[in-house]
Design an enzyme around this catalytic site. Structure first.
Site, PDB file in Angstrom:
ATOM      1  N   ASP A 166       0.831  -1.194   0.000  1.00  0.00           N
ATOM      2  CA  ASP A 166       0.000   0.000   0.000  1.00  0.00           C
ATOM      3  C   ASP A 166       0.873   1.254   0.000  1.00  0.00           C
ATOM      4  O   ASP A 166       1.877   1.319   0.726  1.00  0.00           O
ATOM      5  CB  ASP A 166      -0.902  -0.031   1.242  1.00  0.00           C
ATOM      6  CG  ASP A 166      -1.846   1.140   1.318  1.00  0.00           C
ATOM      7  OD1 ASP A 166      -2.714   1.252   0.439  1.00  0.00           O
ATOM      8  OD2 ASP A 166      -1.719   1.947   2.262  1.00  0.00           O
ATOM      9  N   GLU A 203       1.720  -0.430  -5.012  1.00  0.00           N
ATOM     10  CA  GLU A 203       0.774   0.627  -5.337  1.00  0.00           C
ATOM     11  C   GLU A 203       1.624   1.883  -5.504  1.00  0.00           C
ATOM     12  O   GLU A 203       2.086   2.460  -4.512  1.00  0.00           O
ATOM     13  CB  GLU A 203      -0.259   0.827  -4.223  1.00  0.00           C
ATOM     14  CG  GLU A 203      -1.273   1.897  -4.577  1.00  0.00           C
ATOM     15  CD  GLU A 203      -2.183   2.275  -3.420  1.00  0.00           C
ATOM     16  OE1 GLU A 203      -3.354   2.608  -3.675  1.00  0.00           O
ATOM     17  OE2 GLU A 203      -1.717   2.252  -2.256  1.00  0.00           O
TER      18      GLU A 203
END
Length: 715
Positions: free
Chosen positions: A346, A383
């Site tokens: 993330d 990401e």
């Protein structure tokens, strides 16, 4: 009342590995804090009473000791005596009981935010809080090593992967055929009914939203709300306890879940959040890292203020050796002990920005992950953005990293809602070579997606022009406004049959485009079953029917969409040319034509000027005779050739098929103008035939190989 045994009750132990490890008739504890003056291990008994034990051994900044008589199941925490000087970022406070960052099991929650705060009054200038946080904060738990076998890792080649992003709780919380006690748990996902659904759909890898132990962030605690997604981590080694069917059995149940998925040939990828923690900004609670040595764990400015480049209140300091060790130790634990196959990172751009500086794909932390002999064999997915203007780094990671391709998402959404031009579309369909063919990467390192947990579901993408996040309690201010969605004539649910028909066709268009593009497709759980969130594009705090998978939808479109999804996933799996592991290069193939050719509606090849014209129709021909796909033994696997037509015009469009050099005949194979994708006119077509594409539709045709060897049907 706390007791303080003399030092001879504690053996020296050793500093590594960090954490709590049963051995030699007791448990060896080790925790790092280079700024601490003294460290107390606090053993919490069943009645809530506390026994404090001083750890006097200190090696390399690690405080350690072996405590005889302690056994697995013991709850514990730490109290750190040291400098409290917020002006320098130091916030040691022995009144706050701290969770062990290496705890493999965490119990309890944050029940009193005030008691957990380390300050009084102003968080930057106020004095230290002397309120004891015991009883108001989570506790670490000593756990036994090992557990159920996690099975054999499937090791699915990336070019064969179909990733399915799901939430452990939400996926089974409402499943009528899973025992109620198992719904919403690790064992619920391991249940044969859930496994059968995944295998019938054809996914190869599940990507689980965060399962690291997490807490509600301070803003939600103050508002009396709860975190559902889990992007608010507390412990990077402990599975989230609330997903266990039996409290205290989360490690065992997680391993059983992995074993069940592995037995079905499905990989387990974890969404991991190493960019921030649940402690939030300076006004947040002191639960673990902040009280140990805040400047070592968190990014700070030169003046001692916490820096936030994640939008979540704090940012882990990617340049800190302590953080590098924490992250890599955690990843190895989940890989080697818990059986995990890969990770999605993330806000991964923050991991490449040590000390908050410019992004560096060769940064210490990113390099430590890719050069680790264990982690380098995992699927590593970034990401590639963070919460800053310069944080969007799509295409900028190193050779071993796959990336969530946000450019793909935006391009596909724009094309199907009527944006003119096909130049960018061609790049996305063919593997995004403009982003990834410059630093030793392969097309499968483009993780293609149209939807994800964050944003509209596929149904909502074609049903809403605007977000509708009022249930989140933030007056609809949260969530992105850049949705690139289209409601097709009515906002939300409608009984208008024409609008409903167009919406489902558009959803089929995007789903089919995703699966037929070169690269690795990622599906969002429930999209294939017509799941809606009522237009909410940021349901992070809604742990209810809004977010859960609806297994008994009342929408008649659901079953047809599921049948269509299964058809397209199966087609991709059986068609090697549609999932090639090499970029198209225009190389000459056995047919005498390039490996990839683009066509105008008139059946002629695209010229240079055509790419800069306003167009809504594009033809893509892939030569299967030169497919670079390989089987598990490494041999090349030839395939049929394929012709894909995408037509986003609002009126039917006539196209001309290519000449015989591209195929003697062309057999319609997938047609999004029908509910299940079966071609409206399935008969073979001659080269140079004319056919009409329905408005806003996709048509895939197969040009059979002339060779006599057998080839499986693609559906």
């Amino acid at each position: 009342m706390a007791t303080r045994p003399s030092a001879d009750h504690v053996l020296a132990g050793r500093p590594f590995p960090l954490g709590a490890h049963p051995e030699a008739g007791g448990v060896r504890f080790a925790i790092t804090s280079a700024v601490a003056d003294a460290v107390e291990l606090c053993l919490i008994d069943a009645d809530g009473s506390e026994r404090r034990i001083a750890l006097t051994e200190r090696t390399f900044g690690v405080w350690h000791g072996l405590v005889p008589g302690v056994t697995p199941g013991q709850r514990y925490g730490y109290r750190i005596h040291g400098p409290y000087d917020p002006a320098r970022g130091l916030r040691c406070n022995p009144h706050k009981l701290l969770v062990d960052p290496y705890a493999r099991q965490i119990t309890g929650g944050l029940t009193d935010l005030g008691a957990a705060q380390g300050f009084t009054g102003d968080p930057e200038r106020g004095p230290m809080s002397t309120v004891d946080s015991l009883g108001s904060v989570p506790l670490s738990v000593v756990s036994s090593p090992g557990g159920p076998d996690t099975g054999t890792n499937p090791e699915v080649p990336f070019e064969e992967a179909v990733v399915y992003e799901l939430h452990v709780k939400g996926f089974t919380q409402q499943h009528p055929f899973i025992p109620e006690a198992l719904r919403g748990t690790y064992l619920g996902l391991a249940h044969p009914v859930a496994i059968e659904y995944l295998t019938r759909l054809g996914v190869t890898s599940v990507e689980l939203l965060p399962v690291h132990s997490f807490l509600d962030e301070p803003s939600l605690v103050r508002a009396g709300r709860h975190n559902y997604w889990g992007y608010s981590p507390l412990g990077f080694f402990a599975p989230h306890a609330a997903y266990a069917s039996e409290p205290g059995h989360e490690v065992e149940e997680f391993r059983l879940m992995v074993a069940a998925l592995h037995a079905a040939g499905i990989e387990v990828i974890l969404d991991v959040v190493f960019n921030h923690t649940c402690e939030g900004g300076p006004d947040g609670p002191t639960l673990s890292f902040r009280g140990l040595n805040a400047p070592v764990y968190y990014l700070h400015t030169e003046r001692g203020h916490m820096a936030d480049i994640t939008g979540c209140g704090n940012t882990l300091e990617a340049g800190s050796p302590t953080v590098v060790r924490l992250v890599t130790d955690s990843l190895r634990y989940w890989t080697q002990e818990m059986g995990v196959d890969g990770f999605r990172f993330d806000l991964a751009s923050t991991l490449g920005r040590p000390r908050g500086g410019a992004f560096d794909p060769a940064s210490t932390l990113l390099t430590a992950i890719t050069t680790d002999p264990v982690l380098s064999r995992c699927k590593l997915i970034a990401e590639p953005w963070d919460a800053t203007g310069e944080g969007y780094r799509v295409g900028g990671f190193g050779a071993q990293w796959a990336e969530w391709n946000g450019r793909y998402r935006d391009t596909i959404r724009d094309f199907w809602r009527g944006a003119t031009g096909v130049r960018d579309l061609a790049y996305r369909l063919s593997g995004s070579s403009d982003l990834y063919d410059h630093n030793l990467r392969r097309p499968w390192q483009s993780i293609n997606f149209v939807t994800a947990h964050d944003g509209f579901t596929l149904r909502d993408l074609v049903s809403y022009n605007e977000k509708h996040n009022e249930p989140n309690g933030e007056e609809n201010r949260d969530g992105t406004n850049d949705n690139r969605s289209w409601n097709h004539g009515a906002e939300g649910d409608t009984a208008d049959p024409a609008i409903r028909d167009l919406r489902t066709r558009q959803a089929r268009n995007m789903f089919a485009t995703l699966l037929l593009s070169t690269g690795t497709p990622m599906l969002t759980a429930g999209d294939e079953f017509w799941r809606t969130q009522g237009g909410n594009n940021n349901a992070y705090c809604l742990d209810d029917e809004t977010s859960w998978f609806d297994w008994t939808p009342d929408a008649p479109e659901a079953e047809a969409m599921l049948a269509f999804a299964r058809r397209v996933v199966r087609l991709r799996a059986n068609s090697p040319a549609l999932r090639q592991p090499e970029f198209f290069e225009g190389r000459t193939t056995p047919t005498g034509k390039p490996d990839l050719v683009w066509f105008r509606p008139d059946g002629e090849e695209f010229g240079e000027s055509d790419w800069f014209e306003d167009r809504h129709t594009l033809g893509m021909w892939i030569d299967g005779s030169n497919s670079q796909a390989r089987n598990r033994e490494g041999a090349l696997v030839p395939d049929h050739s394929w012709l894909l037509w995408l037509h986003a015009g609002d009126a039917p469009g006539e196209v001309v098929l290519p000449g015989r050099e591209y195929g003697e005949t062309f057999k319609p194979t997938l047609d999004t103008s029908t509910a299940d994708g079966s071609p409206a006119n399935p008969g073979p077509l001659e080269a140079k035939s004319r056919l009409t594409l329905q408005s806003r539709s996709l048509l895939l045709l197969r040009a059979p190989r002339l060779a006599a060897e057998p080839h499986p049907e693609p559906y």
